[in-house]
Write a protein that holds these residues in place. Sequence first.
Motif, PDB file in Angstrom:
ATOM      1  N   MET A 441       0.833  -1.200   0.000  1.00  0.00           N
ATOM      2  CA  MET A 441       0.000   0.000   0.000  1.00  0.00           C
ATOM      3  C   MET A 441       0.877   1.263   0.000  1.00  0.00           C
ATOM      4  O   MET A 441       0.645   2.201  -0.769  1.00  0.00           O
ATOM      5  CB  MET A 441      -0.921  -0.008   1.214  1.00  0.00           C
ATOM      6  N   ILE A 504      -0.877   9.325   7.328  1.00  0.00           N
ATOM      7  CA  ILE A 504      -1.127   7.884   7.398  1.00  0.00           C
ATOM      8  C   ILE A 504       0.133   7.238   7.937  1.00  0.00           C
ATOM      9  O   ILE A 504       1.237   7.534   7.471  1.00  0.00           O
ATOM     10  CB  ILE A 504      -1.433   7.296   6.007  1.00  0.00           C
ATOM     11  N   TYR A 515      -4.868   6.653  10.437  1.00  0.00           N
ATOM     12  CA  TYR A 515      -4.816   7.979   9.820  1.00  0.00           C
ATOM     13  C   TYR A 515      -5.275   9.034  10.819  1.00  0.00           C
ATOM     14  O   TYR A 515      -6.080   8.766  11.712  1.00  0.00           O
ATOM     15  CB  TYR A 515      -5.628   8.057   8.524  1.00  0.00           C
ATOM     16  N   CYS A 542      -9.853   7.286   2.021  1.00  0.00           N
ATOM     17  CA  CYS A 542      -9.833   5.879   2.460  1.00  0.00           C
ATOM     18  C   CYS A 542      -9.988   4.948   1.266  1.00  0.00           C
ATOM     19  O   CYS A 542      -9.272   3.958   1.133  1.00  0.00           O
ATOM     20  CB  CYS A 542     -10.943   5.610   3.472  1.00  0.00           C
ATOM     21  N   TYR A 546      -6.195   3.647   0.666  1.00  0.00           N
ATOM     22  CA  TYR A 546      -6.141   2.344   1.359  1.00  0.00           C
ATOM     23  C   TYR A 546      -6.616   1.195   0.465  1.00  0.00           C
ATOM     24  O   TYR A 546      -6.170   0.078   0.609  1.00  0.00           O
ATOM     25  CB  TYR A 546      -7.020   2.365   2.610  1.00  0.00           C
ATOM     26  N   PRO A 548      -9.427  -0.518   0.698  1.00  0.00           N
ATOM     27  CA  PRO A 548      -9.664  -1.539   1.729  1.00  0.00           C
ATOM     28  C   PRO A 548     -10.265  -2.848   1.204  1.00  0.00           C
ATOM     29  O   PRO A 548      -9.872  -3.910   1.665  1.00  0.00           O
ATOM     30  CB  PRO A 548     -10.633  -0.846   2.698  1.00  0.00           C
ATOM     31  N   PHE A 553      -8.441  -5.052   3.978  1.00  0.00           N
ATOM     32  CA  PHE A 553      -8.251  -4.411   5.276  1.00  0.00           C
ATOM     33  C   PHE A 553      -9.577  -4.389   6.032  1.00  0.00           C
ATOM     34  O   PHE A 553     -10.632  -4.185   5.436  1.00  0.00           O
ATOM     35  CB  PHE A 553      -7.784  -2.959   5.122  1.00  0.00           C
TER      36      PHE A 553
END
Length: 558
Positions: A441, A504, A515, A542, A546, A548, A553
């Motif tokens: 990441m 971050i 974060y 985000c 990220y 996610p 995540f």
Amino acid sequence: KKILLKRMEFGTAGLRAEMGAGNSRMNDLTIIQTTQGFCKYLFQQFGDDLKSKGVIIGFDSRHNSTRFARLAANVFGLQGVKVYLYSKIVPTPFVPYGVLRYKTCAGIMVTASHNPKQDNGYKVYWDNGAQIIPPHDTGIAECISSSLPPSCDEVWNEDLMKGKPNLIDPYDDVMEAYYKDLNNYCMYRSTNSSTNLRFTYTPVHGVGLAFARKSFETFSLPKFEDVPEQMNPDPEFSTVKYPNPEEGKGVLLLAMRTADSTGCRIILANDPDADRLAIAEKREDGSWKVFSGNELGSLIGWWTWYSFITKNPSVDRSNVYMLSSTVSSMILRSIAQKEGFSFEDTLTGFKWMGNRTDQLLKEGKTVLFAFEEAIGYMIGTNVLDKDGISAMSVVAECACHLNTKNITLTQQLHNIYNTYGDHITSNSYFICHDSDKINDMFQRLRNYGNCDYPSSAGKFKIDAIRDLTTGFDSRQSDNKAILPTTPSSHMITFYFSNGVVLTIRTSGTEPKIKYYSEMCGSVGSKREDLVAELNELVNVMCQEFYQPEKNGFLTRPT
Ligand SMILES: *[C@@H]1O[C@H](CO)[C@@H](O)[C@H](O)[C@H]1NC(C)=O
Ligand SMILES: *[C@@H]1O[C@H](CO)[C@@H](O)[C@H](O)[C@H]1NC(C)=O
Ligand SMILES: CC(=O)N[C@H]1CO[C@H](CO)[C@@H](O)[C@@H]1O
Ligand SMILES: CC(=O)N[C@H]1CO[C@H](CO)[C@@H](O)[C@@H]1O
């Protein structure tokens, strides 16, 4: 097998791990080994002065803490080093306080702070009274690996040092001296003794009670209400899931019950080793507002400045300093700009703020206050670390003083924002146990598009980047960051065109990618607009940074 092979890593935070057998756990053997290494390193650094100057050792009320502290004392004692070993449980700040009082070469506190009950820890202070920073951590770690075998059989005997001439109990002396020094922070004694404001206090099963009571007495504050279920030291932390007041309402439920039934408007809570402080205030409608670490930092920052400048109106303001960690609210910077005192941010952790404070003091500056968003507050310089025992009385006195003007803490917080600009923060994290995924990441963020950092998140433009993993800062003319670089962890800060600053970072001790973001509004801007804009920015960030879903995540449990 995993527990035998991998040794606990000794870092700037010392050690913190589950108790149990094996090299990766906190136990008698790993305590003896660690202390042998630390002792060896101190002899390398201080020579024979170590013997006469000595070390100071304290412990909290966790399982095994007394025993671990005594074993550590044995290791030093056997080498002829003077050992100041507290005979009873103490708050963590009593160790850095003692380092300065007795001018010892080092301090050790056996505590795992707010961790779960099965954990313990070993926190280390240098002779300047601040927690160690690099390169001492690696120096100590090397000495530990080269002195693993226990030096003799006696070292295991918990009572070995009893009655030895090089063992000193600093407890009574510090109990007197610490509070005498604390008295200097009391500004408005006369207001207090007759206040009608009532306080509830909880040490959350930790060491705090006796020390908090004496802190209130020192300030001539009225007796606080105890939370009966949580007031005595209890290593099982039986009424809470995690003994961490930073988690907000859950930990404070019993305190709220006490406060409701006894008519208290304010709750004060220390974490189990009493170096941090949480505060809640009852609203008019009877519900409770739990202040965030940043909000409380804003209040204490304003209060320490206000009391200081009232007493010292003609001081050279530029010589007066406040500090906060770089992921905390920049409210102190805003207050400093308007009031004319100095502000600096440091890397995260009181190890950096403590060391910087020490340097500033040596340059003849005054340091009034330092804080970090994780509810850590250092008021004045009696202790160069966070201290929940001094902070609780300072906040209580501030509340009493405001009360004489019919102002609540919550109202004063709004007054501060009206005067110095709104400061809205939004902090959270994603959970990931796979370090490769985390590295990927950050790799992607450093090579976004074609080998550069992102220039926007959604519609929000980014003006500048600071990467403290690589030491890059596009705001500096030579592109070199001013704060120290830490290649061992990831940390990138994005400076958005709309004024939002967002960092971050990975956490050294937890499987989290955190974060921290803040919108600093100008005086007069509308709070709701700022909140909405920050939320929109954080949401799109985000998703884009990220990713996610793609990375698997997990979001923060709610
Ligand atoms: C105390 O430490 C030992 C390791 O030395 C560990 O096995 C034990 O579980 C600890 N006690 C408690 C109650 O945690
Ligand atoms: C104190 O403030 C409250 C609400 O801000 C107000 O309702 C009340 O009248 C004030 N009391 C005094 C004595 O000024
Ligand atoms: C002793 C003393 O000075 N008491 C003051 C404390 O604060 C109240 C208001 O809450 C004042 O009226 C008292 O004079
Ligand atoms: C590792 C360390 O202790 N760093 C600094 C902390 O502050 C003192 C005092 O100013 C410095 O001498 C150290 O180099």
